[in-house]
Write a protein that holds these residues in place. Sequence first.
Motif, mmCIF file in Angstrom:
data_model
loop_
_atom_site.group_PDB
_atom_site.id
_atom_site.type_symbol
_atom_site.label_atom_id
_atom_site.label_comp_id
_atom_site.label_asym_id
_atom_site.label_seq_id
_atom_site.Cartn_x
_atom_site.Cartn_y
_atom_site.Cartn_z
ATOM 1 N N ARG A 37 0.816 -1.221 0.000
ATOM 2 C CA ARG A 37 0.000 0.000 0.000
ATOM 3 C C ARG A 37 0.844 1.263 0.000
ATOM 4 N N VAL A 38 1.830 1.283 -0.866
ATOM 5 C CA VAL A 38 2.654 2.474 -1.054
ATOM 6 C C VAL A 38 2.628 2.840 -2.537
ATOM 7 N N GLU A 39 2.956 4.075 -2.831
ATOM 8 C CA GLU A 39 2.918 4.557 -4.207
ATOM 9 C C GLU A 39 4.288 5.069 -4.626
ATOM 10 N N ALA A 40 4.590 4.904 -5.905
ATOM 11 C CA ALA A 40 5.831 5.417 -6.473
ATOM 12 C C ALA A 40 5.671 5.469 -7.986
ATOM 13 N N LYS A 41 6.468 6.298 -8.622
ATOM 14 C CA LYS A 41 6.420 6.419 -10.073
ATOM 15 C C LYS A 41 7.835 6.398 -10.631
ATOM 16 N N GLY A 42 7.937 6.012 -11.904
ATOM 17 C CA GLY A 42 9.227 6.014 -12.568
ATOM 18 C C GLY A 42 10.243 5.121 -11.889
ATOM 19 N N LEU A 43 11.477 5.624 -11.794
ATOM 20 C CA LEU A 43 12.545 4.847 -11.162
ATOM 21 C C LEU A 43 12.323 4.673 -9.671
ATOM 22 N N GLY A 44 11.439 5.507 -9.103
ATOM 23 C CA GLY A 44 11.132 5.371 -7.683
ATOM 24 C C GLY A 44 10.503 4.034 -7.353
ATOM 25 N N ILE A 45 9.875 3.387 -8.341
ATOM 26 C CA ILE A 45 9.272 2.067 -8.126
ATOM 27 C C ILE A 45 10.330 1.063 -7.674
ATOM 28 N N VAL A 46 11.533 1.163 -8.259
ATOM 29 C CA VAL A 46 12.603 0.213 -7.932
ATOM 30 C C VAL A 46 13.031 0.367 -6.479
ATOM 31 N N THR A 47 13.357 1.600 -6.070
ATOM 32 C CA THR A 47 13.846 1.816 -4.710
ATOM 33 C C THR A 47 12.778 1.526 -3.658
ATOM 34 N N VAL A 48 11.535 1.916 -3.945
ATOM 35 C CA VAL A 48 10.454 1.680 -2.992
ATOM 36 C C VAL A 48 10.150 0.192 -2.886
ATOM 37 N N ALA A 49 10.251 -0.533 -4.005
ATOM 38 C CA ALA A 49 10.015 -1.984 -3.976
ATOM 39 C C ALA A 49 11.058 -2.689 -3.118
ATOM 40 N N PHE A 50 12.340 -2.323 -3.266
ATOM 41 C CA PHE A 50 13.388 -2.921 -2.444
ATOM 42 C C PHE A 50 13.150 -2.623 -0.966
ATOM 43 N N LYS A 51 12.677 -1.425 -0.676
ATOM 44 C CA LYS A 51 12.461 -1.016 0.709
ATOM 45 C C LYS A 51 11.302 -1.767 1.344
ATOM 46 N N ASN A 52 10.282 -2.133 0.551
ATOM 47 C CA ASN A 52 9.053 -2.708 1.097
ATOM 48 C C ASN A 52 8.852 -4.179 0.762
ATOM 49 N N VAL A 53 9.872 -4.851 0.220
ATOM 50 C CA VAL A 53 9.699 -6.243 -0.204
ATOM 51 C C VAL A 53 9.308 -7.151 0.958
ATOM 52 N N SER A 54 9.754 -6.829 2.169
ATOM 53 C CA SER A 54 9.427 -7.675 3.319
ATOM 54 C C SER A 54 7.939 -7.633 3.660
ATOM 55 N N ARG A 55 7.219 -6.618 3.172
ATOM 56 C CA ARG A 55 5.793 -6.482 3.460
ATOM 57 C C ARG A 55 4.922 -7.148 2.403
ATOM 58 N N ALA A 56 5.542 -7.697 1.355
ATOM 59 C CA ALA A 56 4.780 -8.343 0.291
ATOM 60 C C ALA A 56 4.420 -9.772 0.679
ATOM 61 N N ALA A 57 3.464 -10.355 -0.054
ATOM 62 C CA ALA A 57 3.054 -11.734 0.182
ATOM 63 C C ALA A 57 4.192 -12.687 -0.193
ATOM 64 N N PRO A 58 4.271 -13.877 0.433
ATOM 65 C CA PRO A 58 5.354 -14.824 0.128
ATOM 66 C C PRO A 58 5.536 -15.132 -1.365
#
Length: 328
Positions: free
Chosen positions: A154-175
């Motif tokens: 439940r976070v938002e990002a655009k462009g290259l920000g998707i990459v950094t935000v995804a790495f930061k929040n991967v632990s909150r994703a489903a298995p």
Amino acid sequence: MRPVATDKESLWQLIKKGNKSSAIAMTGNAVLAGIKTVAATLSGSGTMFASAMHSLADAINQGFVFVGSVLSEKKATRRFPTGFGRVINIFCMIAVLVVTVMAYETILEGIHLIQHPEQSGGYFWLSVAVLVINIGVDGAILYKAMKEILHEARVEAKGLGIVTVAFKNVSRAAPPTRLVFYEDLVAVTGALLALITIVVTTFVASSYLDGVTTILIGVLMVGVAFKVGYDNMVGLIGVAAPQEIETRISNIILQAPHVKDIYSLRIMQEGRYYHVDGLIELEKGFTLAEADDIKFDIRNLVLQDPDIVDVTFGIIEDDDQENWIVSE
């Protein structure tokens, strides 16, 4: 308690609830494994063989994970009143075994190539084309997994920000989403290494580089197996929800009418869902019936969160002490 199912869901209804990232990744990697196996056979490239093994392992794994994600969406029954959320962890552990075996075979192939270097069978442009396709397909799957991480966190990002935000929040994703993310991150890295190796060994005499790169890809696969295995072992044992989830739920409770404090709160993660168990302090002066009604109103508020499947609350009167520190 999570409601017990009163009607059966059709197979198609369950499939539609399955993890989309793993289904897409399974299809893409199965196609890549076939293409790269042909290219490895024609060219004699050990690096291409390692890359083909990696794609095959990914396809099998993500197929297992997709099946597990479908089964984990089954509604709770009288025999299994807390649902089937942890089924996905079991399937991910099976995927870990597959990756480990493939990694072992890949490392053995790399050692063999160092001891007995093979001459390339040609087909340079075929190998390059296959690996460029590999990078494109796995890159697209990885990008899809990153967007899925953002959606689940439940976070938002655009462009290259998707990459950094995804790495930061991967632990909150489903298995399943985490598995696809880690595997395709290694897949893209492995394909880039394979491409560099094939280009270098074609124009520069380097008899050991093919074997070294093959071993390196196998080691990366071991890393994925360890990381995914650890995450799902913890999930099977039972793990507390991330801090962000605890903050979100506690804020919902504290903002509810007549709530003065939270005496205790425990949120457990099961698959991609959460179970909430807490003791809430209410304003003084309510009758037992009134307090019970307030408790159920708060429970219904928390259950509006789509990630929450089970809520159990107890209630006591405010003890005039601050027990819960509100997190920002």
